[in-house]
Design a protein around this motif. Structure first.
Motif, short mmCIF file in Angstrom:
data_model
loop_
_atom_site.label_atom_id
_atom_site.label_comp_id
_atom_site.label_asym_id
_atom_site.label_seq_id
_atom_site.Cartn_x
_atom_site.Cartn_y
_atom_site.Cartn_z
N ASN A 70 0.99 -0.76 -0.23
CA ASN A 70 0.22 -0.13 -0.14
C ASN A 70 0.79 1.25 0.21
N GLU A 71 0.38 2.18 -0.67
CA GLU A 71 1.35 3.36 -0.87
C GLU A 71 0.36 4.95 -1.00
N GLY A 72 0.73 5.67 -0.55
CA GLY A 72 0.34 6.43 -0.79
C GLY A 72 1.43 8.17 -0.48
N CYS A 73 0.53 9.58 -1.01
CA CYS A 73 1.91 10.42 -1.75
C CYS A 73 1.46 11.53 -1.11
N VAL A 122 -0.64 13.46 -3.90
CA VAL A 122 -2.01 12.61 -4.20
C VAL A 122 -3.26 12.61 -3.39
N VAL A 123 -3.90 13.44 -3.27
CA VAL A 123 -5.35 13.80 -2.47
C VAL A 123 -6.42 13.17 -2.79
N GLY A 124 -6.50 11.73 -1.27
CA GLY A 124 -8.11 11.61 -1.14
C GLY A 124 -7.62 10.15 -1.86
N PHE A 125 -6.09 9.51 -2.00
CA PHE A 125 -6.59 7.41 -2.61
C PHE A 125 -5.68 7.44 -2.43
N ARG A 126 -5.04 5.92 -2.07
CA ARG A 126 -3.31 5.34 -1.73
C ARG A 126 -3.22 3.96 -2.83
N GLY A 154 12.00 -4.15 1.27
CA GLY A 154 10.73 -4.21 1.59
C GLY A 154 10.06 -3.11 1.47
N TYR A 155 9.55 -2.05 2.77
CA TYR A 155 9.13 -1.17 2.79
C TYR A 155 9.61 0.25 2.46
N PHE A 156 11.06 -0.29 3.18
CA PHE A 156 12.25 0.89 3.04
C PHE A 156 12.65 0.98 2.31
N ALA A 157 12.66 -0.43 1.36
CA ALA A 157 12.79 -0.58 -0.97
C ALA A 157 11.72 0.83 -0.55
N ARG A 158 10.49 0.02 -0.80
CA ARG A 158 9.09 1.32 -1.50
C ARG A 158 9.61 2.84 -1.51
N VAL A 159 9.79 3.39 -0.18
CA VAL A 159 10.40 4.42 -0.55
C VAL A 159 10.90 4.73 -1.14
N PHE A 160 12.03 4.35 -1.07
CA PHE A 160 13.45 5.21 -1.67
C PHE A 160 12.78 4.75 -3.09
#
Ligand code: ZN
Length: 152
Positions: A85-88, A91-95, A122-128
């Motif tokens: 699951n990602e958000g930004c 980006v407002v209103g959805f993930r 994992g999630y750390f890689a995802r954020v990069f």
């Protein structure tokens, strides 16, 4: 330091390819300091320079209480696949659910021009990877395999 305005999806600057940093000077340091202040003011795991309207290959990641300042980051190795699951902040209103590599190796420079190699998974890689995508004008919404509500 100053807080900067975060551009939202629909702004054409978020779709541009950012240019590499050539000078590791005071201007870069001010940009990084402002990005850190901006990230802390809104909360989040990372922020890329194009999100504050600066088309330079600069992003920051804050993960497990550690702050990473990435200048001219390059993905040098990746393996595996995982969906999460990602958000930004732009980006407002959805993930969304996005497939990304499970393990990565990234090379980047710090604010003083010193080169670093970072392994992440994992999630750390995802954020990069999410932040680095911003440098090529890519948003998670372009890649998501399923749209989720903000609270999902
Ligand atoms: Zn983002």
């Amino acid at each position: 330091m100053a807080r900067r305005n975060i551009l939202k999806m629909g702004d054409p600057l978020l779709r541009k390819i950012s240019r590499p940093v050539e000078k590791f000077d005071e201007k870069l340091h001010v940009l990084l300091d402002d990005m850190i202040e901006t990230l802390h003011s809104v909360g989040g795991l990372g922020l890329a320079a194009p999100q504050v309207g600066v088309l330079k290959r600069v992003c920051i990641v804050e993960y497990d209480d550690e702050l990473y300042e990435l200048v001219n980051p390059v993905l040098v190795k990746s393996s595996g696949k995982c969906v999460d699951n990602e958000g930004c902040l732009s980006v407002v209103g959805f993930r969304g659910l996005v497939e990304r590599p499970e393990k990565i190796v990234v090379e980047y420079f710090d604010r003083n021009g010193k080169k670093h190699t970072q392994r992440a998974e994992g999630y750390f890689a995802r954020v990069f990877l999410h932040e680095m995508d911003h440098l090529d004008g890519i948003l998670f919404a372009d890649k998501m395999i399923k749209k989720l509500r903000e609270d999902e």
